[in-house]
Each structure stands twice: as C-alpha cells, then as structure tokens.
Design an enzyme around this catalytic site. Structure first.
Site, PDB file in Angstrom:
ATOM      1  N   GLY A 246     -24.164  -5.001  82.109  1.00 47.94           N
ATOM      2  CA  GLY A 246     -24.733  -4.152  81.071  1.00 47.94           C
ATOM      3  C   GLY A 246     -24.214  -2.737  80.993  1.00 47.94           C
ATOM      4  O   GLY A 246     -24.491  -2.033  80.012  1.00 47.94           O
ATOM      5  N   GLU A 281     -23.129  -8.293  87.818  1.00 45.08           N
ATOM      6  CA  GLU A 281     -22.434  -9.167  86.850  1.00 45.08           C
ATOM      7  C   GLU A 281     -21.808  -8.343  85.729  1.00 45.08           C
ATOM      8  O   GLU A 281     -22.080  -8.588  84.556  1.00 45.08           O
ATOM      9  CB  GLU A 281     -23.422 -10.168  86.243  1.00 45.08           C
ATOM     10  CG  GLU A 281     -24.130 -11.056  87.237  1.00 45.08           C
ATOM     11  CD  GLU A 281     -25.305 -11.812  86.614  1.00 45.08           C
ATOM     12  OE1 GLU A 281     -25.564 -11.667  85.395  1.00 45.08           O
ATOM     13  OE2 GLU A 281     -25.980 -12.543  87.353  1.00 45.08           O
ATOM     14  N   PRO A 282     -20.992  -7.352  86.038  1.00 50.25           N
ATOM     15  CA  PRO A 282     -20.435  -6.544  84.959  1.00 50.25           C
ATOM     16  C   PRO A 282     -19.397  -7.328  84.160  1.00 50.25           C
ATOM     17  O   PRO A 282     -18.744  -8.224  84.689  1.00 50.25           O
ATOM     18  CB  PRO A 282     -19.777  -5.374  85.696  1.00 50.25           C
ATOM     19  CG  PRO A 282     -19.402  -5.934  87.018  1.00 50.25           C
ATOM     20  CD  PRO A 282     -20.452  -6.968  87.354  1.00 50.25           C
ATOM     21  N   GLY A 283     -19.262  -6.987  82.903  1.00 50.33           N
ATOM     22  CA  GLY A 283     -18.252  -7.628  82.070  1.00 50.33           C
ATOM     23  C   GLY A 283     -17.512  -6.578  81.270  1.00 50.33           C
ATOM     24  O   GLY A 283     -16.392  -6.195  81.587  1.00 50.33           O
ATOM     25  N   ARG A 284     -18.199  -6.079  80.251  1.00 53.10           N
ATOM     26  CA  ARG A 284     -17.576  -5.129  79.320  1.00 53.10           C
ATOM     27  C   ARG A 284     -16.904  -3.963  80.054  1.00 53.10           C
ATOM     28  O   ARG A 284     -15.796  -3.559  79.710  1.00 53.10           O
ATOM     29  CB  ARG A 284     -18.663  -4.585  78.384  1.00 53.10           C
ATOM     30  CG  ARG A 284     -18.138  -3.741  77.241  1.00 53.10           C
ATOM     31  CD  ARG A 284     -19.289  -3.039  76.520  1.00 53.10           C
ATOM     32  NE  ARG A 284     -20.413  -3.879  76.228  1.00 53.10           N
ATOM     33  CZ  ARG A 284     -20.632  -4.487  75.045  1.00 53.10           C
ATOM     34  NH1 ARG A 284     -19.795  -4.321  74.057  1.00 53.10           N
ATOM     35  NH2 ARG A 284     -21.708  -5.236  74.880  1.00 53.10           N
ATOM     36  N   ARG A 320     -16.938  -8.141  66.326  1.00 52.66           N
ATOM     37  CA  ARG A 320     -17.958  -7.155  66.699  1.00 52.66           C
ATOM     38  C   ARG A 320     -18.328  -6.198  65.547  1.00 52.66           C
ATOM     39  O   ARG A 320     -19.512  -5.930  65.345  1.00 52.66           O
ATOM     40  CB  ARG A 320     -17.536  -6.360  67.936  1.00 52.66           C
ATOM     41  CG  ARG A 320     -17.257  -7.239  69.156  1.00 52.66           C
ATOM     42  CD  ARG A 320     -17.153  -6.461  70.448  1.00 52.66           C
ATOM     43  NE  ARG A 320     -18.432  -5.900  70.816  1.00 52.66           N
ATOM     44  CZ  ARG A 320     -18.775  -4.656  70.661  1.00 52.66           C
ATOM     45  NH1 ARG A 320     -17.911  -3.797  70.187  1.00 52.66           N
ATOM     46  NH2 ARG A 320     -19.975  -4.245  70.979  1.00 52.66           N
ATOM     47  N   TYR A 324     -22.238  -6.705  64.802  1.00 55.01           N
ATOM     48  CA  TYR A 324     -23.146  -5.670  65.345  1.00 55.01           C
ATOM     49  C   TYR A 324     -22.933  -4.304  64.699  1.00 55.01           C
ATOM     50  O   TYR A 324     -23.418  -3.305  65.219  1.00 55.01           O
ATOM     51  CB  TYR A 324     -22.922  -5.479  66.852  1.00 55.01           C
ATOM     52  CG  TYR A 324     -22.767  -6.733  67.669  1.00 55.01           C
ATOM     53  CD1 TYR A 324     -23.846  -7.587  67.885  1.00 55.01           C
ATOM     54  CD2 TYR A 324     -21.548  -7.059  68.252  1.00 55.01           C
ATOM     55  CE1 TYR A 324     -23.693  -8.732  68.647  1.00 55.01           C
ATOM     56  CE2 TYR A 324     -21.399  -8.202  69.021  1.00 55.01           C
ATOM     57  CZ  TYR A 324     -22.473  -9.038  69.214  1.00 55.01           C
ATOM     58  OH  TYR A 324     -22.321 -10.163  69.975  1.00 55.01           O
ATOM     59  N   CYS A 371     -12.163 -14.103  53.496  1.00 55.26           N
ATOM     60  CA  CYS A 371     -12.932 -14.032  52.262  1.00 55.26           C
ATOM     61  C   CYS A 371     -14.407 -13.753  52.524  1.00 55.26           C
ATOM     62  O   CYS A 371     -15.266 -14.629  52.307  1.00 55.26           O
ATOM     63  CB  CYS A 371     -12.749 -15.324  51.479  1.00 55.26           C
ATOM     64  SG  CYS A 371     -11.025 -15.592  51.129  1.00 55.26           S
ATOM     65  N   GLU A 372     -14.713 -12.602  53.031  1.00 50.70           N
ATOM     66  CA  GLU A 372     -16.089 -12.154  53.294  1.00 50.70           C
ATOM     67  C   GLU A 372     -16.084 -10.640  53.175  1.00 50.70           C
ATOM     68  O   GLU A 372     -15.197  -9.991  53.725  1.00 50.70           O
ATOM     69  CB  GLU A 372     -16.514 -12.467  54.747  1.00 50.70           C
ATOM     70  CG  GLU A 372     -16.461 -13.904  55.141  1.00 50.70           C
ATOM     71  CD  GLU A 372     -17.835 -14.511  55.386  1.00 50.70           C
ATOM     72  OE1 GLU A 372     -18.858 -13.820  55.219  1.00 50.70           O
ATOM     73  OE2 GLU A 372     -17.850 -15.702  55.735  1.00 50.70           O
TER      74      GLU A 372
END
Ligand code: LLP
Length: 444
Positions: A246, A281-284, A320, A324, A371-372
């Site tokens: 996190g 448990e780091p990721g980012r 992303r 978000y 196409c969005e």
C-alpha cells in the site's frame, strides 16, 4: 528536472534516457508502444525495504505483490535479491515458480481462492495462506486433509481504517469485501486452531493502495496489537505479522512520497519485543516509478478548446487514467529546446530520425485510438508535440502491463528491461495472430 522515477529516468542533452539508453533508440529498435523499466531502479526500491527491515530483530520478508507487474524477468530479479511473493491466483503461483521464486517464501492472498488453487499452493509448499473468511478456512482444512498436508494460515483481519485513497483501491474499511472483522477474529482463530489440517502462524492485514500518508497504516497496526495479546492469552501464539502493501508513490512532480523508513520505522518500533517476524507485501512502491510507457504521436487534431494528441498507446495498454482518473506525468522525449542548441539538436533529430521543426506548447489531451471517450492517458496537459514525436508516460511500472488487455484487437506492447547500456527484451510484442490463436471457426 525532477521527474518521478529520477535519477534512473533523466534527460541528457535534452533527450530522455533510461539509465544509459536514449529512449528514441529503444523506440527505433523495438517499436512503440513500449514499456521500459530500469533494473537499477527496481533493485534500489527493493533494497530500500530490505535495509530498513534489517533493524527488526525478529526477522522479516518482503513479499513482492505479483499482480502489480508479473513479468518473469522482474520476478526473477526480485527472487535473486531474496524477496518472497504475495500471490492472488494459481496463475501467479505458476509465474513465481517459472521465474525461479522460492515457494517457501510465498503468501497467498485473495477472497476467492478455488479448491484447485489451494491444492496447487499446498503441493508447492507455500509459506502461508492469508485466509479471508470462515468458509475459506473450512475449505482449506478439507483440501489439506485430502492431500495429507497441513496448511500454514494467517487470517486477514480488516481493521476498519480509512486509507484515504481512491475508493476502488481502499480495502480496509468494514464496508469492503476484504478480510475478517476485527471483533470476530479471536473466535475464528480459535476455530482455526482446532482444525486438524491447519497450523495457525500469523496475522495479516492490507488496508489499501497508493497511500501517501503512512498514518492509516500505523493506525491499522495499533488496532491489531490488542488482537495479538488476546490470541497469546488464549494460547494461540503468532509467528509472524503481515502488514500488506500500500505504500504510495509520487505520480506528480510536486508530490512528495513518504520514505520507506517514515512508513516502517514506527511499525517496527510497535512490533519490537513480541518475537514476530515481519512480512510486507509492497507492489507499486517497488516497480511504479521504475517503469514508463513510451508512445509515439500519430497526429495532432485540433479540438474546440484544445488539441487532441493522438498516440499509439491507449487505454488497453494503461487503463489507470480511465479506471481511476489516475494522473500519469507525460513528457516529451526529445525536448524542443534540443533543436535550437547546436549539437544536442542534431542528436535529438538523429535519434528520432525525423526532421526537426519548431512546435509551440499547446493545451492538449493525450488520447489513444480506442473507440471510447474514456480512452485518454492524460488530459489538459501542456505539450509541444507534432506527429512522429515520442512521449513518455511516467510512473507506469505498476498496474500498467499487468492490467493491459487486447481491447480493439490491439496487440499488447513489448517490455524492455534496461540494465545500464543493455536493453533486455523481456516480453516480445504480441502479433495479431497471437490474439486469435486460441479461437476457432465453426464447421461449415
Ligand atoms: N497485498 C494485497 C493483499 C493487495 O490486495 C495489494 C494490492 C497489495 C498487497 C499491493 O499493494 P501496493 O503496494 O501495490 O499498493 N490497480 C490499482 C491498485 C489495486 C491494488 C490491489 N491490491 C491501481 O492501479 O492503482
């Protein structure tokens, strides 16, 4: 220039480099869109966690969260540095094993583990199952019994702390689907301790992602400490405490991110003297600012109040911003000033292989060809670009490639890991034939 991801991503002679390589050279050799990672940045990010954790006397393990970027080369690099892994599926377990990771350093999180996934993880001999419900506890006990194994478990406890992040990535509130309410945890631990094929080993907690303020993490730990005491009183001793991931990263140049020590030191102090190994448990934080997405401008289309810079990367490559409303800094790879300063201008032109001509800065939306209307990488940016130029979408190492798709039948980007002057192709570009390789037509 103080870019997110610097000093491993930096301008030299007004041309953006990753370590010792100029991005236009990578684009010319490998094409675009292209994910580019810095080996030095990846290794430095993991080493920072490992060095701060050394001050914890009862041992520690950094379990890299595989979902964040699951390329085998990155898993291999981290495994060689001694990392463990946090997985959420049987597929991620297979990736860890294929990359040479040690199953004895794997923790398995997630609310919906299937029987087949539990069995595969038991056969592999993982370190711990982070169990999220009473039903999962019973299921794991049964599967372990069938296989003649004993499953090491911790319960993922939901401390009901507001992580103050985007609602889609907040997980530690009582309204979330994740974890077991704190109040119900002692009874479930007692149940787990009575099950024959389980061995209770720890407590787990993960409250959300992209936290730039470490205080919610500290508050979550304060809420867990009484639980540890209750469990000790009831004769259920714990061996480890898993504090999840996190920790956020700087996406905008003006943002500041807490240091790993700001985040960890108070937690190490709270846990000291309890004989608990610390798992994280780091990721980012390990990969986000170690990668960027390189894209080429197809054309610039004037709009009513701004230009649309249409690039060859899209929401299928990096979702992303669409999902978000996330901000990724977008920079010109060759700065326009390069054109007016003799030698560097020539270098910029040479590496781009295009004629140099003056473009002024304009307000623009950087959009893809999908196409969005949600297909944008950045809105309301000020950029000086023209067709053929390269742009770098920064801080794209985390949840970029791993969340990509083939929407609009777009082959996925290639991935390059730069090590000094050497580019390693760590995933080749997909072909369109790859996209329909698993499909068949029906008989006539
Ligand atoms: N552990 C667990 C149990 C998790 O659910 C996660 C992330 C992590 C660790 C790693 O969290 P990190 O250190 O990366 O914050 N796709 C979203 C983020 C989703 C986070 C999911 N869980 C995004 O692009 O922002």
């Amino acid at each position: 220039m103080n870019l997110p991801g610097s000093p491993h991503f930096h301008y030299r002679d007004d041309v953006l480099h990753v370590e010792g390589l100029a991005l236009p050279e990578l684009a010319a050799r490998f094409g675009t869109p292209l994910y580019v990672y810095s080996r030095t940045a990846l290794a430095a990010a993991l080493a920072e966690f490992q060095s701060v954790l050394q001050s914890h006397p009862d041992g520690s393990l950094v379990c890299y969260s595989v979902k964040v970027n699951s390329n085998l080369a990155i898993l291999d690099l981290f495994a060689r540095m001694g990392a463990g892994f946090d997985i959420v599926s049987g597929g991620e377990l297979e990736r860890v094993l294929a990359a040479g990771g040690d199953p004895g350093k794997v923790v398995f999180s997630g609310v919906g583990k299937t029987e087949a996934e539990l069995a595969a993880a038991l056969q592999a001999g993982i370190l711990c199952f982070n169990v999220e419900s009473a039903a999962e506890l019973e299921r794991l006990d049964r599967v372990a019994g069938q296989l003649g194994k004993v499953a090491p478990v911790s319960l993922r406890v939901n401390p009901d702390v507001d992580p103050k992040t985007h609602p889609y990535i907040a997980t530690g509130l009582k309204s979330s689907k994740f974890g077991i309410p704190l109040a119900g945890a002692p009874a479930l631990y007692e149940r787990a301790a009575r099950l024959a094929h389980l061995r209770v080993t720890g407590v787990d907690c993960h409250i959300g992602s992209q936290l730039l303020d470490p205080r919610p993490h500290h508050e979550a730990l304060e809420r867990l400490l009484p639980l540890l005491e209750t469990l000790a009183e009831r004769g259920i001793p714990m061996r480890h405490l898993d504090l999840g991931g996190g920790l956020g990263i700087r996406y905008r140049p003006e943002e500041t991110e807490p240091t790993v020590a700001d985040y960890l030191a108070p937690m190490i102090a709270s846990v000291r003297g309890r004989g608990l190994k610390l798992l994280l448990e780091p990721g980012r934080r390990l990969v986000g600012n170690a990668g960027l997405l390189l894209t080429r401008v197809e054309s610039v289309k004037p709009g009513c109040d701004r230009n649309f810079v249409i690039v060859d990367a899209a929401m299928n490559d990096l979702i992303r911003p669409a999902l978000y409303e996330a901000w990724h800094e977008i920079r010109e790879v060759v700065l326009r000033t390069a054109m007016f300063s003799g030698q560097s201008a020539d270098r910029g032109a040479a590496v781009r292989g295009t004629a140099v001509h003056k473009t002024s800065e304009t307000l623009c939306d950087v959009v893809g060809p999908v196409c969005e209307s949600g297909d944008f990488l950045g809105r309301a940016r000020t950029l000086a670009v023209t067709g053929g130029d390269l742009l770098a979408v920064l801080s794209a190492g985390a949840y970029g490639m791993s969340m990509s798709s083939n929407y609009n039948s777009r082959p996925r980007a290639a991935e390059i890991l730069v090590d000094g002057q050497t580019p390693h192709l760590i995933r080749r570009r997909e072909t369109t034939a790859d996209l329909y390789a698993l499909e068949s037509r029906i008989p006539a």
